[in-house]
Scaffold this motif. Structure first.
Motif, PDB file in Angstrom:
ATOM      1  N   LYS A 123       0.831  -1.210   0.000  1.00 60.99           N
ATOM      2  CA  LYS A 123       0.000   0.000   0.000  1.00 60.99           C
ATOM      3  C   LYS A 123       0.858   1.250   0.000  1.00 60.99           C
ATOM      4  N   ARG A 124       2.063   1.152   0.551  1.00 65.06           N
ATOM      5  CA  ARG A 124       2.946   2.307   0.662  1.00 65.06           C
ATOM      6  C   ARG A 124       4.081   2.273  -0.352  1.00 65.06           C
ATOM      7  N   ALA A 125       4.114   1.257  -1.180  1.00 65.44           N
ATOM      8  CA  ALA A 125       5.216   1.095  -2.134  1.00 65.44           C
ATOM      9  C   ALA A 125       4.841   1.631  -3.505  1.00 65.44           C
ATOM     10  N   ASP A 126       5.852   1.799  -4.335  1.00 60.03           N
ATOM     11  CA  ASP A 126       5.662   2.213  -5.724  1.00 60.03           C
ATOM     12  C   ASP A 126       5.855   1.046  -6.688  1.00 60.03           C
ATOM     13  N   ILE A 127       6.742   0.119  -6.311  1.00 55.36           N
ATOM     14  CA  ILE A 127       7.140  -0.962  -7.222  1.00 55.36           C
ATOM     15  C   ILE A 127       7.260  -2.257  -6.435  1.00 55.36           C
ATOM     16  N   VAL A 128       6.802  -3.348  -7.026  1.00 53.45           N
ATOM     17  CA  VAL A 128       7.082  -4.700  -6.538  1.00 53.45           C
ATOM     18  C   VAL A 128       7.825  -5.437  -7.641  1.00 53.45           C
ATOM     19  N   ILE A 129       8.881  -6.159  -7.291  1.00 54.05           N
ATOM     20  CA  ILE A 129       9.629  -6.968  -8.255  1.00 54.05           C
ATOM     21  C   ILE A 129       9.653  -8.403  -7.757  1.00 54.05           C
ATOM     22  N   GLU A 130       9.272  -9.333  -8.610  1.00 53.44           N
ATOM     23  CA  GLU A 130       9.363 -10.767  -8.277  1.00 53.44           C
ATOM     24  C   GLU A 130       9.777 -11.546  -9.509  1.00 53.44           C
ATOM     25  N   ASN A 131      10.418 -12.706  -9.297  1.00 58.09           N
ATOM     26  CA  ASN A 131      10.820 -13.536 -10.440  1.00 58.09           C
ATOM     27  C   ASN A 131      10.514 -15.010 -10.184  1.00 58.09           C
ATOM     28  N   PHE A 132       9.332 -15.254  -9.578  1.00 61.16           N
ATOM     29  CA  PHE A 132       8.871 -16.621  -9.404  1.00 61.16           C
ATOM     30  C   PHE A 132       8.239 -17.142 -10.693  1.00 61.16           C
ATOM     31  N   ARG A 133       8.032 -18.441 -10.745  1.00 56.85           N
ATOM     32  CA  ARG A 133       7.319 -19.005 -11.875  1.00 56.85           C
ATOM     33  C   ARG A 133       5.902 -18.439 -11.910  1.00 56.85           C
ATOM     34  N   PRO A 134       5.378 -18.080 -13.093  1.00 58.70           N
ATOM     35  CA  PRO A 134       4.030 -17.508 -13.158  1.00 58.70           C
ATOM     36  C   PRO A 134       3.013 -18.360 -12.404  1.00 58.70           C
ATOM     37  N   GLY A 135       2.185 -17.690 -11.621  1.00 55.36           N
ATOM     38  CA  GLY A 135       1.158 -18.363 -10.837  1.00 55.36           C
ATOM     39  C   GLY A 135       1.542 -18.566  -9.385  1.00 55.36           C
ATOM     40  N   THR A 136       2.843 -18.499  -9.075  1.00 54.85           N
ATOM     41  CA  THR A 136       3.296 -18.741  -7.700  1.00 54.85           C
ATOM     42  C   THR A 136       2.732 -17.703  -6.737  1.00 54.85           C
ATOM     43  N   MET A 137       2.839 -16.441  -7.084  1.00 52.29           N
ATOM     44  CA  MET A 137       2.341 -15.385  -6.195  1.00 52.29           C
ATOM     45  C   MET A 137       0.819 -15.439  -6.075  1.00 52.29           C
ATOM     46  N   ASP A 138       0.143 -15.833  -7.146  1.00 58.75           N
ATOM     47  CA  ASP A 138      -1.324 -15.985  -7.072  1.00 58.75           C
ATOM     48  C   ASP A 138      -1.702 -17.095  -6.104  1.00 58.75           C
ATOM     49  N   LYS A 139      -0.977 -18.214  -6.164  1.00 59.60           N
ATOM     50  CA  LYS A 139      -1.256 -19.325  -5.246  1.00 59.60           C
ATOM     51  C   LYS A 139      -1.034 -18.919  -3.792  1.00 59.60           C
ATOM     52  N   LEU A 140      -0.071 -18.033  -3.567  1.00 59.53           N
ATOM     53  CA  LEU A 140       0.189 -17.552  -2.219  1.00 59.53           C
ATOM     54  C   LEU A 140      -0.846 -16.527  -1.764  1.00 59.53           C
ATOM     55  N   GLY A 141      -1.647 -16.049  -2.714  1.00 65.29           N
ATOM     56  CA  GLY A 141      -2.686 -15.079  -2.368  1.00 65.29           C
ATOM     57  C   GLY A 141      -2.227 -13.642  -2.371  1.00 65.29           C
ATOM     58  N   VAL A 142      -1.072 -13.362  -2.979  1.00 61.74           N
ATOM     59  CA  VAL A 142      -0.556 -11.990  -3.017  1.00 61.74           C
ATOM     60  C   VAL A 142      -0.034 -11.663  -4.415  1.00 61.74           C
ATOM     61  N   GLY A 143      -0.736 -12.126  -5.435  1.00 59.96           N
ATOM     62  CA  GLY A 143      -0.340 -11.857  -6.808  1.00 59.96           C
ATOM     63  C   GLY A 143      -0.690 -10.451  -7.240  1.00 59.96           C
ATOM     64  N   TYR A 144      -0.527 -10.184  -8.527  1.00 59.89           N
ATOM     65  CA  TYR A 144      -0.727  -8.836  -9.063  1.00 59.89           C
ATOM     66  C   TYR A 144      -2.122  -8.296  -8.770  1.00 59.89           C
ATOM     67  N   ASP A 145      -3.152  -9.103  -8.987  1.00 64.12           N
ATOM     68  CA  ASP A 145      -4.523  -8.607  -8.794  1.00 64.12           C
ATOM     69  C   ASP A 145      -4.752  -8.149  -7.360  1.00 64.12           C
ATOM     70  N   VAL A 146      -4.273  -8.915  -6.404  1.00 67.43           N
ATOM     71  CA  VAL A 146      -4.474  -8.587  -4.992  1.00 67.43           C
ATOM     72  C   VAL A 146      -3.714  -7.309  -4.631  1.00 67.43           C
ATOM     73  N   LEU A 147      -2.451  -7.226  -5.019  1.00 67.32           N
ATOM     74  CA  LEU A 147      -1.649  -6.061  -4.659  1.00 67.32           C
ATOM     75  C   LEU A 147      -2.092  -4.825  -5.429  1.00 67.32           C
ATOM     76  N   THR A 414       7.662  -1.133  10.950  1.00 68.51           N
ATOM     77  CA  THR A 414       7.222  -0.007  11.760  1.00 68.51           C
ATOM     78  C   THR A 414       7.076   1.260  10.926  1.00 68.51           C
ATOM     79  N   ALA A 415       8.106   1.546  10.125  1.00 67.68           N
ATOM     80  CA  ALA A 415       8.123   2.810   9.391  1.00 67.68           C
ATOM     81  C   ALA A 415       7.224   2.814   8.175  1.00 67.68           C
ATOM     82  N   LEU A 416       7.162   1.686   7.459  1.00 66.70           N
ATOM     83  CA  LEU A 416       6.421   1.676   6.197  1.00 66.70           C
ATOM     84  C   LEU A 416       5.017   1.110   6.343  1.00 66.70           C
ATOM     85  N   ALA A 417       4.879  -0.003   7.061  1.00 62.47           N
ATOM     86  CA  ALA A 417       3.546  -0.591   7.243  1.00 62.47           C
ATOM     87  C   ALA A 417       2.796   0.027   8.413  1.00 62.47           C
ATOM     88  N   GLY A 418       3.501   0.741   9.283  1.00 64.14           N
ATOM     89  CA  GLY A 418       2.852   1.379  10.412  1.00 64.14           C
ATOM     90  C   GLY A 418       2.569   0.460  11.574  1.00 64.14           C
TER      91      GLY A 418
END
Length: 433
Positions: A123-147, A414-418
């Motif tokens: 919520k406080r970031a400008d950029i996310v970078i990941e290099n997992f196999r496609p679908g990995t972040m979605d399975k974890l529940g924090v993929g592009y759509d969610v973020l 503390t500083a970024l997520a509050g």
């Protein structure tokens, strides 16, 4: 990310969350960075090379980059050689080279609390970078759509082997996968031998550079419109884009590129030549450079020889092998690399083929700040390559070391997520950090 059980109750943690400003809450702030990307916050979830190097380049130019690792399965390159040692501790020089300038935290995204913490950071970031196999972040529940839903202006850069779409998207891939699937491997090697892998991880490095380009392009759009987007970079695509004229040679003339060794497919002379103590590259193929070369090496008559007096004539393979190449070999045979560079290197394209040791020790490398020493406290300085992009007004800062595993977890949450101290302690107790 590993599959540990969910952490503490999300509602209990959420109750301790408080809003934070762009770079921190009212009492704790992230370290201030200067440079062209000062104020840009990057969450680096990537591992090994392509993603970490992309994030490091952004860090060099002032972005606040937060490297996020699983506390029980960190970036595997922390165990890559070479190693610096201090007592029982060791530091990977490889890891240090690709992760300088980043803050380091740990999050287990297999826990509900870890997922929520990533969302709160995003919520406080400008950029996310990941290099997992496609679908990995979605399975974890924090993929592009969610973020993206949590932060519509977020730029989400996903680097993968084959990209986020297409029939091959879920295949595993490494650098050599990209060299093979992208056609580059088939083009490299001696004409009478087998194809040879390019001697560095060019698939990873190409993806890195295209990812930096795509990320900054998308960031410019987000800053102008408030709309983030997915940046999809594939190693295979990146390698295809490095094959120079091979694609159009095939589509226009039906010519399939093959391995041509140290010669260019048609530009001649433009290759490796032996000399008295090693090898040099010589590329005096234009009429101007050929004439100058003939004069420098004491054979001006070759510039006026009617069989080889034009570039087009010298490009003919038979003419080149029979007439031109023997002339060049004669020029170089009795001279050393240093002698050849001193004689002709300032006038025509003639360069000694150096090993890495010679490159590191070359005064010209130091003049361009391309080998730098980054202090890693008790481990001492680590000499690594610097930043090749030189900006006149906002130069890169390459002085900051790579972080220890989870070194800045408390600070960043503390500083970024509050989060307050109790929330961070609960995350730690639950194994989410």
């Amino acid at each position: 990310m590993d599959g540990r059980a969910a952490g503490p109750d999300r509602h209990r943690l959420a109750g301790r969350h408080r809003p934070a400003g762009p770079l921190g809450g009212p009492h704790v702030t992230l370290p201030h960075r200067t440079g062209a990307l000062s104020g840009v916050v990057v969450l680096d979830l990537s591992r090994v090379l392509a993603g970490p190097y992309c994030a490091e380049i952004l860090a060099d130019f002032g972005a606040t980059v937060i490297k996020i690792e699983n506390p029980r399965d960190p970036d595997v390159t922390r165990g890559f050689p070479p190693y610096l040692r201090h007592g029982d501790e060791e530091l990977s020089g490889y890891f240090a080279q690709y992760n300088r300038g980043k803050l380091g935290i740990t999050l287990d995204l297999a826990t509900e609390a870890g997922k929520q913490a990533l969302i709160d950071l995003a919520k406080r970031a400008d950029i996310v970078i990941e290099n997992f196999r496609p679908g990995t972040m979605d399975k974890l529940g924090v993929g592009y759509d969610v973020l993206h839903e949590a932060n519509p202006r977020l730029v989400y850069t996903a680097i993968s082997g084959y990209g986020q779409t297409g029939r091959n998207r879920t295949k595993p891939a490494f650098d050599s996968t990209a060299q093979a699937a992208g056609g580059l491997w088939s083009m490299n090697g001696s004409p009478d031998g087998v194809p040879v892998r390019v001697g560095t991880v060019i698939g990873d490095l190409a993806a890195t550079l295209f990812a930096v380009t795509g990320t900054l392009t998308a960031l410019r759009h987000a800053e102008r419109t408030g709309a983030g987007q997915l940046v999809d970079v594939a190693q295979v695509d990146s390698v295809v884009a490095l094959t120079e004229n091979a694609v159009v040679n095939y589509t226009v003339d039906g010519v399939v590129a093959t391995h041509t060794g140290n010669q260019h497919p048609w530009v001649r002379p433009y290759e490796l030549f032996p000399c008295a103590d090693g090898y040099v590259f010589f590329g005096g193929y234009t009429d101007k450079f050929w004439r100058l070369s003939c004069e420098l090496f004491g054979t001006p008559e070759h510039a006026a020889d009617p069989e080889i007096d034009s570039m087009r004539k010298r490009f003919e393979k038979d003419v080149y092998e029979r007439r031109v190449r023997p002339i060049v070999l004669g020029w170089f045979a009795e001279r050393t690399k240093d002698e050849l560079e001193a004689l002709a290197g300032d006038t025509v394209p003639l360069t000694a083929v150096k090993d890495v040791g010679e490159v590191v020790d070359d005064p010209a490398t130091a003049e361009r700040e391309m080998v730098i020493a980054v202090d890693h406290e008790e481990f001492g300085p680590v000499r690594m390559f610097g930043q090749p992009v030189k900006l006149s007004e906002t130069p890169a800062d390459t002085t900051l070391r790579a972080s220890r595993l989870g070194e800045h977890t408390q600070l960043v949450l503390t500083a970024l997520a509050g989060y307050d101290a109790d929330t961070v302690a609960a995350l730690r107790e639950a194994g989410a950090i």
